[in-house]
Motif scaffolding. Structure first.
Motif, PDB file in Angstrom:
ATOM      1  N   GLN A 112      32.670  47.494  34.429  1.00 33.18           N
ATOM      2  CA  GLN A 112      33.542  46.525  35.067  1.00 33.18           C
ATOM      3  C   GLN A 112      34.292  45.747  33.987  1.00 33.18           C
ATOM      4  O   GLN A 112      33.701  45.326  32.995  1.00 33.18           O
ATOM      5  N   PRO A 113      35.595  45.524  34.180  1.00 32.24           N
ATOM      6  CA  PRO A 113      36.332  44.728  33.191  1.00 32.24           C
ATOM      7  C   PRO A 113      35.879  43.271  33.230  1.00 32.24           C
ATOM      8  O   PRO A 113      35.435  42.768  34.267  1.00 32.24           O
ATOM      9  N   THR A 114      36.008  42.601  32.116  1.00 31.66           N
ATOM     10  CA  THR A 114      35.653  41.193  32.065  1.00 31.66           C
ATOM     11  C   THR A 114      36.696  40.383  32.819  1.00 31.66           C
ATOM     12  O   THR A 114      37.745  40.886  33.200  1.00 31.66           O
ATOM     13  N   PHE A 115      36.404  39.114  33.029  1.00 33.58           N
ATOM     14  CA  PHE A 115      37.331  38.243  33.749  1.00 33.58           C
ATOM     15  C   PHE A 115      38.644  38.079  32.995  1.00 33.58           C
ATOM     16  O   PHE A 115      39.720  38.115  33.577  1.00 33.58           O
ATOM     17  N   VAL A 116      38.554  37.910  31.688  1.00 35.78           N
ATOM     18  CA  VAL A 116      39.736  37.626  30.878  1.00 35.78           C
ATOM     19  C   VAL A 116      40.486  38.907  30.513  1.00 35.78           C
ATOM     20  O   VAL A 116      41.687  38.862  30.271  1.00 35.78           O
ATOM     21  N   GLY A 117      39.829  40.043  30.522  1.00 29.63           N
ATOM     22  CA  GLY A 117      40.426  41.290  30.066  1.00 29.63           C
ATOM     23  C   GLY A 117      41.786  41.636  30.667  1.00 29.63           C
ATOM     24  O   GLY A 117      42.756  41.851  29.942  1.00 29.63           O
ATOM     25  N   PRO A 118      41.909  41.690  31.993  1.00 29.57           N
ATOM     26  CA  PRO A 118      43.186  42.109  32.580  1.00 29.57           C
ATOM     27  C   PRO A 118      44.301  41.068  32.453  1.00 29.57           C
ATOM     28  O   PRO A 118      45.475  41.407  32.564  1.00 29.57           O
TER      29      PRO A 118
END
Length: 118
Positions: free
Chosen positions: A20-26
């Motif tokens: 799962q991507p992190t919160f800040v990643g996208p």
């Protein structure tokens, strides 16, 4: 999620939906681009010896362009990394003898004992 006891090269290169991507990643690149665009608008005003927030439409335009550019760069980076992983996965599938499955080792098995010399 528990790690498997065997290192499989194809498993490393395959995303089965469990990462799962992190919160800040996208949102990192669009936000960084927006901040940079806003900073460019401030710098342009400083260069022309205007008040920092004069011509607020320029600030809005540069911020929007920066956010769009950040999103574009993020999309291009994802496409590049997906293509690279596909090429690596294909190479590993064609040459399985070069990438054997190995057992995982703990740090205690890999590192040698260390005794300080005083």
């Amino acid at each position: 999620m528990q790690a498997s006891p065997v290192n499989d090269p194809l498993e490393i290169l395959t995303n089965k939906g469990n990462r799962q991507p992190t919160f800040v990643g996208p949102i990192w690149n669009p936000i960084a681009g927006a901040i940079a665009g806003f900073g460019i608008a401030l710098f342009v005003n400083w260069g022309f010896r205007k008040p920092a927030f004069s011509g607020i439409q320029n600030h809005i335009a540069f911020t929007a362009i920066g956010a769009g550019l950040g999103a574009f760069i993020d999309k291009q980076r994802d496409a590049y990394l997906a293509k690279r992983d596909a090429v690596l996965r294909h190479y590993v599938e064609l040459h399985p003898d070069d990438f054997p499955k190995t057992d995982r080792k703990k740090y205690g098995e890999v590192l040698e004992s260390w005794v300080p010399v005083r």
